[in-house]
Write a protein that holds these residues in place. Structure first.
Motif, PDB file in Angstrom:
ATOM      1  N   TYR A  26       9.229   0.152 -23.392  1.00 41.71           N
ATOM      2  CA  TYR A  26       9.837   1.106 -22.476  1.00 41.71           C
ATOM      3  C   TYR A  26      10.184   2.389 -23.221  1.00 41.71           C
ATOM      4  O   TYR A  26      10.227   2.420 -24.442  1.00 41.71           O
ATOM      5  CB  TYR A  26      11.103   0.524 -21.835  1.00 41.71           C
ATOM      6  CG  TYR A  26      12.252   0.372 -22.799  1.00 41.71           C
ATOM      7  CD1 TYR A  26      13.183   1.387 -22.938  1.00 41.71           C
ATOM      8  CD2 TYR A  26      12.389  -0.763 -23.588  1.00 41.71           C
ATOM      9  CE1 TYR A  26      14.233   1.282 -23.842  1.00 41.71           C
ATOM     10  CE2 TYR A  26      13.428  -0.888 -24.483  1.00 41.71           C
ATOM     11  CZ  TYR A  26      14.349   0.135 -24.608  1.00 41.71           C
ATOM     12  OH  TYR A  26      15.376   0.024 -25.493  1.00 41.71           O
ATOM     13  N   ARG A  53      12.843  10.950 -15.011  1.00 41.41           N
ATOM     14  CA  ARG A  53      12.074   9.718 -14.850  1.00 41.41           C
ATOM     15  C   ARG A  53      11.081   9.863 -13.698  1.00 41.41           C
ATOM     16  O   ARG A  53       9.907   9.534 -13.828  1.00 41.41           O
ATOM     17  CB  ARG A  53      12.992   8.522 -14.593  1.00 41.41           C
ATOM     18  CG  ARG A  53      12.197   7.223 -14.446  1.00 41.41           C
ATOM     19  CD  ARG A  53      13.068   6.050 -14.110  1.00 41.41           C
ATOM     20  NE  ARG A  53      13.388   6.036 -12.698  1.00 41.41           N
ATOM     21  CZ  ARG A  53      14.141   5.122 -12.124  1.00 41.41           C
ATOM     22  NH1 ARG A  53      14.700   4.156 -12.833  1.00 41.41           N
ATOM     23  NH2 ARG A  53      14.378   5.163 -10.838  1.00 41.41           N
ATOM     24  N   PHE A 109       9.330   1.501 -13.114  1.00 41.90           N
ATOM     25  CA  PHE A 109      10.695   1.140 -13.475  1.00 41.90           C
ATOM     26  C   PHE A 109      11.001  -0.146 -12.730  1.00 41.90           C
ATOM     27  O   PHE A 109      10.649  -0.311 -11.569  1.00 41.90           O
ATOM     28  CB  PHE A 109      11.697   2.250 -13.137  1.00 41.90           C
ATOM     29  CG  PHE A 109      11.800   2.569 -11.672  1.00 41.90           C
ATOM     30  CD1 PHE A 109      12.776   1.979 -10.897  1.00 41.90           C
ATOM     31  CD2 PHE A 109      10.932   3.469 -11.081  1.00 41.90           C
ATOM     32  CE1 PHE A 109      12.874   2.268  -9.541  1.00 41.90           C
ATOM     33  CE2 PHE A 109      11.017   3.769  -9.728  1.00 41.90           C
ATOM     34  CZ  PHE A 109      11.994   3.169  -8.960  1.00 41.90           C
TER      35      PHE A 109
END
Length: 102
Positions: free
Chosen positions: A2, A11, A27
């Motif tokens: 990650y 993000r 995610f």
């Protein structure tokens, strides 16, 4: 594997950029206190100071059977471009990396 970015906005932008480049990062982390099971079976009794904010920063990089070195190098290359800007701004080490992956 990650990476952790600055915030939810970054993000979202990075995930969109990777998707446009055929890299399907995702995610997955949902804090326990806000998950379906957590809401049903537990009680969150304190203030959520860190958990949700930190979970909003996580991106899980692609990892699957058949992921080869060329795929990994493409993922690294695209993420570096996203964060560093144009290839012209890269140092010589990065330029050699680009030449190696074509």
């Amino acid at each position: 594997f990650y990476i952790k970015v600055k915030d939810l906005e970054e993000r979202t932008a990075l995930l969109d950029y990777l998707k446009r480049n055929d890299i399907y990062a995702v995610f997955h982390y949902v804090p326990l206190h806000s998950s379906e099971a957590g809401l049903k079976f537990s009680l969150f009794s304190k203030e959520d100071i860190y958990t949700t904010k930190e979970s909003d920063k996580l991106i899980r990089l692609p990892m699957y059977f058949g992921l080869d070195n060329k795929d990994i190098e493409k993922i690294i290359y695209k993420i570096k471009i996203y964060f560093k800007g144009t290839v012209d701004e890269w140092d010589n080490r990065d330029k050699k990396f680009i030449e190696r992956i074509g």
